[in-house]
Design a protein around this motif. Structure first.
Motif, PDB file in Angstrom:
ATOM      1  N   HIS A   1      36.313  69.189  26.961  1.00  0.00           N
ATOM      2  CA  HIS A   1      36.352  69.189  25.496  1.00  0.00           C
ATOM      3  C   HIS A   1      36.863  67.846  24.990  1.00  0.00           C
ATOM      4  O   HIS A   1      37.493  67.079  25.722  1.00  0.00           O
ATOM      5  CB  HIS A   1      37.253  70.325  24.999  1.00  0.00           C
ATOM      6  CG  HIS A   1      36.787  71.684  25.424  1.00  0.00           C
ATOM      7  ND1 HIS A   1      35.831  72.391  24.739  1.00  0.00           N
ATOM      8  CD2 HIS A   1      37.144  72.456  26.488  1.00  0.00           C
ATOM      9  CE1 HIS A   1      35.621  73.556  25.351  1.00  0.00           C
ATOM     10  NE2 HIS A   1      36.402  73.612  26.419  1.00  0.00           N
TER      11      HIS A   1
ATOM     12  N   GLU B   1      50.055  74.567  14.450  1.00  0.00           N
ATOM     13  CA  GLU B   1      49.903  75.813  15.192  1.00  0.00           C
ATOM     14  C   GLU B   1      50.727  75.756  16.484  1.00  0.00           C
ATOM     15  O   GLU B   1      50.881  74.689  17.091  1.00  0.00           O
ATOM     16  CB  GLU B   1      48.431  76.074  15.535  1.00  0.00           C
ATOM     17  CG  GLU B   1      47.549  76.297  14.321  1.00  0.00           C
ATOM     18  CD  GLU B   1      47.935  77.558  13.549  1.00  0.00           C
ATOM     19  OE1 GLU B   1      48.343  78.553  14.202  1.00  0.00           O
ATOM     20  OE2 GLU B   1      47.839  77.555  12.315  1.00  0.00           O
TER      21      GLU B   1
ATOM     22  N   HIS C   1      51.251  82.055  17.876  1.00  0.00           N
ATOM     23  CA  HIS C   1      50.373  82.574  18.919  1.00  0.00           C
ATOM     24  C   HIS C   1      51.193  82.737  20.195  1.00  0.00           C
ATOM     25  O   HIS C   1      52.054  81.916  20.497  1.00  0.00           O
ATOM     26  CB  HIS C   1      49.215  81.611  19.163  1.00  0.00           C
ATOM     27  CG  HIS C   1      48.430  81.293  17.931  1.00  0.00           C
ATOM     28  ND1 HIS C   1      47.474  82.140  17.418  1.00  0.00           N
ATOM     29  CD2 HIS C   1      48.488  80.217  17.095  1.00  0.00           C
ATOM     30  CE1 HIS C   1      46.957  81.602  16.318  1.00  0.00           C
ATOM     31  NE2 HIS C   1      47.559  80.431  16.098  1.00  0.00           N
TER      32      HIS C   1
ATOM     33  N   GLU D   1      41.918  77.618  28.465  1.00  0.00           N
ATOM     34  CA  GLU D   1      40.764  77.108  27.726  1.00  0.00           C
ATOM     35  C   GLU D   1      40.333  78.103  26.650  1.00  0.00           C
ATOM     36  O   GLU D   1      40.104  77.732  25.489  1.00  0.00           O
ATOM     37  CB  GLU D   1      39.604  76.845  28.691  1.00  0.00           C
ATOM     38  CG  GLU D   1      38.364  76.284  28.001  1.00  0.00           C
ATOM     39  CD  GLU D   1      37.241  76.022  28.988  1.00  0.00           C
ATOM     40  OE1 GLU D   1      36.338  75.236  28.654  1.00  0.00           O
ATOM     41  OE2 GLU D   1      37.251  76.620  30.097  1.00  0.00           O
ATOM     42  N   GLU D   2      40.253  79.351  27.026  1.00  0.00           N
ATOM     43  CA  GLU D   2      39.862  80.393  26.066  1.00  0.00           C
ATOM     44  C   GLU D   2      40.891  80.512  24.945  1.00  0.00           C
ATOM     45  O   GLU D   2      40.541  80.599  23.762  1.00  0.00           O
ATOM     46  CB  GLU D   2      39.718  81.723  26.809  1.00  0.00           C
ATOM     47  CG  GLU D   2      39.284  82.874  25.914  1.00  0.00           C
ATOM     48  CD  GLU D   2      39.128  84.171  26.689  1.00  0.00           C
ATOM     49  OE1 GLU D   2      39.041  85.234  26.038  1.00  0.00           O
ATOM     50  OE2 GLU D   2      39.118  84.127  27.937  1.00  0.00           O
ATOM     51  N   GLU D   3      42.159  80.484  25.287  1.00  0.00           N
ATOM     52  CA  GLU D   3      43.227  80.646  24.299  1.00  0.00           C
ATOM     53  C   GLU D   3      43.261  79.461  23.334  1.00  0.00           C
ATOM     54  O   GLU D   3      43.359  79.632  22.110  1.00  0.00           O
ATOM     55  CB  GLU D   3      44.568  80.775  25.033  1.00  0.00           C
ATOM     56  CG  GLU D   3      45.702  81.317  24.193  1.00  0.00           C
ATOM     57  CD  GLU D   3      45.625  82.822  24.021  1.00  0.00           C
ATOM     58  OE1 GLU D   3      46.158  83.316  23.009  1.00  0.00           O
ATOM     59  OE2 GLU D   3      45.026  83.498  24.886  1.00  0.00           O
TER      60      GLU D   3
ATOM     61  N   ASN E   1      40.877  77.178  22.610  1.00  0.00           N
ATOM     62  CA  ASN E   1      39.675  77.069  21.775  1.00  0.00           C
ATOM     63  C   ASN E   1      39.683  78.085  20.641  1.00  0.00           C
ATOM     64  O   ASN E   1      39.266  77.792  19.514  1.00  0.00           O
ATOM     65  CB  ASN E   1      38.415  77.260  22.632  1.00  0.00           C
ATOM     66  CG  ASN E   1      38.129  76.055  23.502  1.00  0.00           C
ATOM     67  OD1 ASN E   1      38.595  74.944  23.206  1.00  0.00           O
ATOM     68  ND2 ASN E   1      37.376  76.253  24.571  1.00  0.00           N
ATOM     69  N   GLU E   2      40.181  79.265  20.925  1.00  0.00           N
ATOM     70  CA  GLU E   2      40.236  80.301  19.896  1.00  0.00           C
ATOM     71  C   GLU E   2      41.189  79.898  18.771  1.00  0.00           C
ATOM     72  O   GLU E   2      40.900  80.108  17.586  1.00  0.00           O
ATOM     73  CB  GLU E   2      40.689  81.624  20.523  1.00  0.00           C
ATOM     74  CG  GLU E   2      40.651  82.790  19.549  1.00  0.00           C
ATOM     75  CD  GLU E   2      41.003  84.109  20.220  1.00  0.00           C
ATOM     76  OE1 GLU E   2      41.402  85.035  19.497  1.00  0.00           O
ATOM     77  OE2 GLU E   2      40.867  84.204  21.456  1.00  0.00           O
ATOM     78  N   ILE E   3      42.324  79.290  19.125  1.00  0.00           N
ATOM     79  CA  ILE E   3      43.294  78.869  18.111  1.00  0.00           C
ATOM     80  C   ILE E   3      42.741  77.716  17.283  1.00  0.00           C
ATOM     81  O   ILE E   3      42.835  77.716  16.042  1.00  0.00           O
ATOM     82  CB  ILE E   3      44.613  78.447  18.786  1.00  0.00           C
ATOM     83  CG1 ILE E   3      45.283  79.648  19.453  1.00  0.00           C
ATOM     84  CG2 ILE E   3      45.567  77.826  17.764  1.00  0.00           C
ATOM     85  CD1 ILE E   3      46.474  79.292  20.326  1.00  0.00           C
TER      86      ILE E   3
ATOM     87  N   LYS F   1      39.665  76.818  16.728  1.00  0.00           N
ATOM     88  CA  LYS F   1      38.513  77.178  15.901  1.00  0.00           C
ATOM     89  C   LYS F   1      38.940  77.734  14.548  1.00  0.00           C
ATOM     90  O   LYS F   1      38.232  77.621  13.551  1.00  0.00           O
ATOM     91  CB  LYS F   1      37.657  78.227  16.630  1.00  0.00           C
ATOM     92  CG  LYS F   1      36.775  77.644  17.722  1.00  0.00           C
ATOM     93  CD  LYS F   1      36.014  78.750  18.442  1.00  0.00           C
ATOM     94  CE  LYS F   1      35.196  78.183  19.593  1.00  0.00           C
ATOM     95  NZ  LYS F   1      34.505  79.257  20.351  1.00  0.00           N
ATOM     96  N   LYS F   2      40.125  78.369  14.511  1.00  0.00           N
ATOM     97  CA  LYS F   2      40.610  78.988  13.281  1.00  0.00           C
ATOM     98  C   LYS F   2      41.276  77.988  12.350  1.00  0.00           C
ATOM     99  O   LYS F   2      41.609  78.326  11.210  1.00  0.00           O
ATOM    100  CB  LYS F   2      41.599  80.107  13.627  1.00  0.00           C
ATOM    101  CG  LYS F   2      40.960  81.267  14.383  1.00  0.00           C
ATOM    102  CD  LYS F   2      41.996  82.319  14.752  1.00  0.00           C
ATOM    103  CE  LYS F   2      41.365  83.473  15.512  1.00  0.00           C
ATOM    104  NZ  LYS F   2      42.374  84.488  15.917  1.00  0.00           N
TER     105      LYS F   2
END
Length: 661
Positions: A480, A555, A608, A651-653, A655-657, A659-660
């Protein structure tokens, strides 16, 4: 120079020899049975200051000069034979008797010991001298000898400067000059020692500047001893008080946590009392005991007793059991005395007493060369293991944390990293120096990933328990367009719990100042300390993270701390095996933050959170090896390899944060 530089009492002092062996035996006894520091090393420093000052002044009185070559030649002939011989023995024995996981650390410390910078090596590597969870090398105790060697060079330069002043300005009040210079050194070093012990004791314990006052005290005693008069009754009383007080030092005080601050004055004063008492011949004085033929003989080999006891103790601990019993401990001390006697007689004395420097340095050259060849052989072996490790990491049979929730059966493989590599399997920030050490509070920032035209910036902040997740974050962000910043400091949580004038508090404030105007989108940090049962400590970390979110609008991904243990998991794994280590891990209550975390997850909605505890268990049991990767490199820190295996999870965690936002 016709007149003596200063009149000193140069006669042989048998009670000083006896004091040396008492100090050496105290160190050994406290190490073997009590796992405490005795204060004996501090006495060694005072005696060294006393003796070397006596030697230097006598040389100047006799020759009118102080030349470096004769001084350093004599010093090397006295120190190097025993040092080279013992280090060579350690290298050979380590190949057969030492856990592979500590070989790399041992090699580094052998090199540091050979070149007399072991104290700085331990300080920089944040070593806790008696922390049982840290794997100890058989040469860790050489830190004291390194300081002593550095001191001898400093004292040569000091007295060479004093002699230069005397000759250049034809000074006559020499004693006052020497007392003034030594007094300034004593006071300044003592003040710095007290200050640094209060704000950064692990660093203060090993560095040279905080110990110089102890040598200076011995030097002041040497210069002024002939002017101090005590009557026989007082001499008898203070002598025995000094010996009893010295023996009790390690029991009365927690030396490893309180020294070398003002508490170190206790064994210093005890040593002064003993030396002062020896100026008078008394019927019942301590001199009759310390100056007895047996004590004087043992005092002559006390240097070797100190060096051998720890070597024997550590090899015993790694191969038999952690704490020796009375019989075995006594045998270690007796063996140290025997080995020291033989080494002194057959290795040290022929070199030290020879008038033929060519003969002496030829022998020293041979011993030093053998040690270097042995070190080279070890390093080649380490390089080969590193190469094998790199090949294995690419293998899909090493999923690490992902194996916990993977439906696929992971085939049995020899775990990675290899035991010889685990101790050095560190986060990138530790390897490149961007991790902040204990010695200062300046903010040091490591920058990784995309450094230009990036889409977002992620900052990893906190102690080493944040830093060991750097491998996971770098793995998560490698595909990324993210920039990753590392802002970590050893032993320092990102918390509101430090005062503003403490080094830790200053560092935290420096981080806050940076974040105020920084282009940071997400902060990743530990949110709890799993070994702290106090909710106050946990809350202070959360309060700091909440402040960042509320005041700076950044964040926050708060990570629950990994399980910690009272023992070194890596050491246990190699010496006790997988089954016993697993059993030992699960017999401990290793997460004292359980109740706080549950409340935090339920009540706090703005931060988070991620709890990775399940990834340290297989079938409900905590494991030292998961997915064919060794989990811990000590009792609490993850191997970088295991951290990297969390990459897809982070990576999943992340990217999710992002994106918001």
């Amino acid at each position: 120079m016709n007149q003596p530089l200063i009149n000193i009492d140069r006669k042989f002092r048998p009670e000083v020899e006896g004091l040396r062996v008492v100090a050496a035996l105290l160190v050994a006894i406290y190490h073997i049975w009590l796992n405490r520091v005795s204060g004996g090393v501090d006495v060694f420093f005072v005696i060294s200051g006393f003796l070397i000052t006596s030697s230097i002044i006598s040389t100047i009185n006799r020759t009118g000069e102080l030349r470096f070559l004769p001084y350093i030649t004599k010093l090397m002939k006295r120190l190097l034979p025993s040092v080279f011989f013992i280090l060579g023995a350690v290298l050979v024995l380590s190949w057969f008797l030492l856990p592979k996981s500590i070989l790399d650390k041992t090699i580094r410390e052998v090199v540091a010991s050979m070149f007399f910078y072991q104290n700085w090596q331990l300080a920089i590597s944040s070593t806790d001298y008696l922390d049982s969870s840290q794997m100890k090398t058989p040469v860790e105790h050489f830190w004291a000898l390194s300081i002593q060697g550095q001191f001898y060079i400093i004292w040569f330069l000091l007295f060479a400067f004093i002699l230069l002043l005397i000759k250049k300005y034809k000074l006559t009040n020499v004693k006052t000059l020497i007392n003034t210079v030594l007094g300034i050194i004593f006071v300044s070093s003592f003040i710095y020692s007290v200050y640094l012990t209060a704000v950064n004791q692990p660093w203060a314990y090993f560095i040279t500047m905080t110990r110089v006052w102890e040598f200076a005290l011995g030097s002041l005693l040497c210069v002024n001893l002939s002017s101090i008069k005590v009557n026989k009754i007082l001499a008898t009383v203070i002598g025995w008080l000094g010996l009893i007080g010295l023996i009790l030092t390690g029991i009365v005080f927690n030396v490893s946590e309180m020294f070398p601050g003002y508490i170190a004055l206790w064994p210093m004063v005890c040593a002064l009392f003993i030396v002062l008492s020896g100026t008078r011949e008394t019927k019942f004085g301590v001199k009759r005991f310390l100056g007895s033929p047996v004590m004087v003989k043992l005092g002559g080999i006390s240097f070797g007793i100190y060096l051998w006891h720890w070597v024997l103790l550590e090899f015993y601990r790694y191969n038999v059991q952690e704490t020796p019993g009375i019989i075995v401990g006594t045998l270690i001390i007796i063996s140290s005395i025997v080995f020291s006697f033989l080494m002194t007689r057959y290795i040290e004395e022929p070199i030290r007493s020879s008038d033929n420097n060519k003969f002496s340095f030829k022998r020293l050259g041979i011993m030093g060369s053998v040690n270097i060849l042995l070190i080279g052989s070890f390093l080649i072996g380490v390089k080969i293991n590193h190469y094998k490790l790199e090949q294995k990491i690419t293998d899909k049979n090493f999923p690490g944390a992902l194996a916990v929730k993977s439906p696929n059966v992971v085939p049995d493989q020899e775990p990675i990293p290899a035991f010889s590599d685990v101790f050095g399997d560190l986060p990138q920030a530790h390897l490149d120096g961007s991790n902040q050490g204990l010695k200062d509070s300046d903010l040091k920032i490591g920058e990784y990933g995309e450094t230009e035209n990036f889409d977002a910036t992620i900052a990893l902040i906190g102690s080493s328990h944040s830093e060991h997740w750097l491998g996971a974050i770098l793995e998560a962000t490698k595909d990324h367009n993210y920039r990753v910043l590392n802002m970590t400091r050893s032993g320092t949580r990102f918390s509101t719990g430090y005062s503003d004038d403490d080094l830790k508090g200053i560092w935290v404030n420096n981080v806050l100042d940076y974040l105020k105007d920084a282009d940071v989108d997400l902060i990743v940090a530990q949110a709890t300390a799993s070994d702290a049962s106090s909710n106050k400590i946990q809350q202070q970390i959360v309060d700091q993270l909440q402040y960042i979110k509320d005041e700076y609008g950044i964040e926050v991904l708060a990570i629950r701390d990994d399980p910690r243990y009272s023992f070194n998991v890596l050491e246990s794994l190699e010496t006790n095996g997988l089954e016993k280590t697993t059993e030992k891990m699960n017999s401990e209550t290793n997460q004292k933050d359980e109740s706080f975390w549950k409340q935090f997850e339920t009540e706090n909605k703005s931060l988070h959170k991620i709890d990775l505890t399940d990834y340290f268990r297989v079938d409900g049991k905590f494991q030292p090896i998961i997915g064919n990767i060794i989990v811990y490199r000590d009792n609490r820190h993850l191997t970088n390899t295991y951290s990297e295996s969390f990459g897809p999870i982070f990576e999943e965690e992340i990217n999710e944060i992002l994106k918001k936002k």
